[in-house]
Design a protein around this motif. Sequence first.
Motif, PDB file in Angstrom:
ATOM      1  N   SER A 245      43.150 -15.059  -9.011  1.00 54.02           N
ATOM      2  CA  SER A 245      44.609 -14.706  -8.910  1.00 54.02           C
ATOM      3  C   SER A 245      45.325 -14.823 -10.250  1.00 54.02           C
ATOM      4  O   SER A 245      46.400 -14.184 -10.696  1.00 54.02           O
ATOM      5  N   SER A 246      44.800 -15.658 -11.249  1.00 57.19           N
ATOM      6  CA  SER A 246      45.355 -16.211 -12.447  1.00 57.19           C
ATOM      7  C   SER A 246      45.102 -15.309 -13.553  1.00 57.19           C
ATOM      8  O   SER A 246      45.568 -15.437 -14.660  1.00 57.19           O
ATOM      9  N   LEU A 247      43.877 -14.641 -13.596  1.00 58.56           N
ATOM     10  CA  LEU A 247      43.182 -14.290 -14.699  1.00 58.56           C
ATOM     11  C   LEU A 247      43.598 -12.772 -14.997  1.00 58.56           C
ATOM     12  O   LEU A 247      43.791 -11.909 -14.188  1.00 58.56           O
ATOM     13  N   PRO A 248      43.979 -12.225 -16.246  1.00 61.60           N
ATOM     14  CA  PRO A 248      44.150 -11.061 -16.625  1.00 61.60           C
ATOM     15  C   PRO A 248      43.119 -10.242 -16.115  1.00 61.60           C
ATOM     16  O   PRO A 248      42.055 -10.589 -16.330  1.00 61.60           O
ATOM     17  N   THR A 249      43.382  -8.820 -15.537  1.00 57.96           N
ATOM     18  CA  THR A 249      42.361  -8.144 -15.160  1.00 57.96           C
ATOM     19  C   THR A 249      42.269  -6.844 -15.446  1.00 57.96           C
ATOM     20  O   THR A 249      43.360  -6.070 -15.507  1.00 57.96           O
TER      21      THR A 249
END
Length: 425
Positions: A245-249
């Motif tokens: 949920s915290s990583l740029p995707t």
Amino acid sequence: VTANGVCSNVASAARTGWRVHLRKPPRASLRAAAAAKRVRFLFSDTGGGHRASALALKGALEALYPGRVECDLVDVFVESGVLPYSAFPDLYTWLAARPPLWAALFEAGSTPLGQCLNEISTELALGQKCEELLSAAPRPDCVVSVHPLLQGAPLRALARLDGGSRTTPFATVVTDLGSAHPTWFHRDVDACFVPSDALRELATQAGLRDDQLVQHGLPIRPAFARGRTGVGERGAVRAQLNLDSSLPTVLVVGGGDGMGGLADVASATGRALGRIPGGAQMVVVCGRNEAARAAVGAQAFPDGVRALALGYVTDMERYMAAADALVTKAGPGTIAEAAAMGLPTVLSSFLPGQEAGNVDFVADAGFGVFKQSPAEIGDQVAAWLADEAILTAMAAKAEAAARPDATDAIARDLARLVLGNEAAS
């Protein structure tokens, strides 16, 4: 005089020996009113957008007018059983993988001679089949084409079924976005729904009148029309999809068939993501391209880069809601969905002629760019994901370009054709 106007008469004469007058004032069928009016959508799976648009409009009509309007879909080419038309879906996939050949056929078919030959050959091969498919019970009270090659022959078939002069309402919903083949635009339709200023201009050049043209946008499915907020908070959606949920995707797609050199694009993008401090993640939806899925799944990416390779998915709206940016071929439906979801977009490829205008649509709206080489695509994505301000600004421009209410607006106008103005209000 436009090519389809001349060749409609030529094709009709070639088949029947007499001229059919198609143009009549729009009105509901003279058949006895049934409990529900029937709308029949004509499409073919030459690309996924035609079926998707028809299903979106079917859902909207039946939701807005429960018990009053019922819809069905007919893949005219496949159900005709007539070669080569019944092989068109497979032929489309083969041609789309060979852009130079696609371009040559597209341009040849766009000439007045090409359009005339198409009208004549389609009438000779499919004229009788169109009559059978349009007269199949329950007989439709309105016919809607969502395919560029399904105007002339169905219009003439309806005229014959209606006694020589068409009374059944007929509409075209154009499912291209920034550019389109001229066969979309037939002067004898009651209404032609165009999604953009560029296509409205093309329709006018083809001879359609202003009172025939309606512009709402491209029909998209309700899951996309509700936007990100309709799917859920980004972090929560990522958790549901087993993503960090915290990583740029970034989401990388290539249509239902996984086209556009998907494996090479994913490989270069994954390598570029390795330059982002703190890491990033990439979801690659390969559709029916199992070779691309296997290649992406077997690749080792830099430390800090998470990669997920998927096959065909039915919940694309959730993956778009989870993403910060999108990489896609320039398909009109995906672009319209991306705009509704507020997704900055890198266009990785386009079909010459048919999709070239889609590149301009995205660039002019300010929510994306076209990059041809996998390395350039990867560099662009990495630059965006490393700059939150750029992502926020481009997301706002994407939402500004979106037309999330288009599906319901088109459905209401179609209902007026089949139910009448007062009944559809």
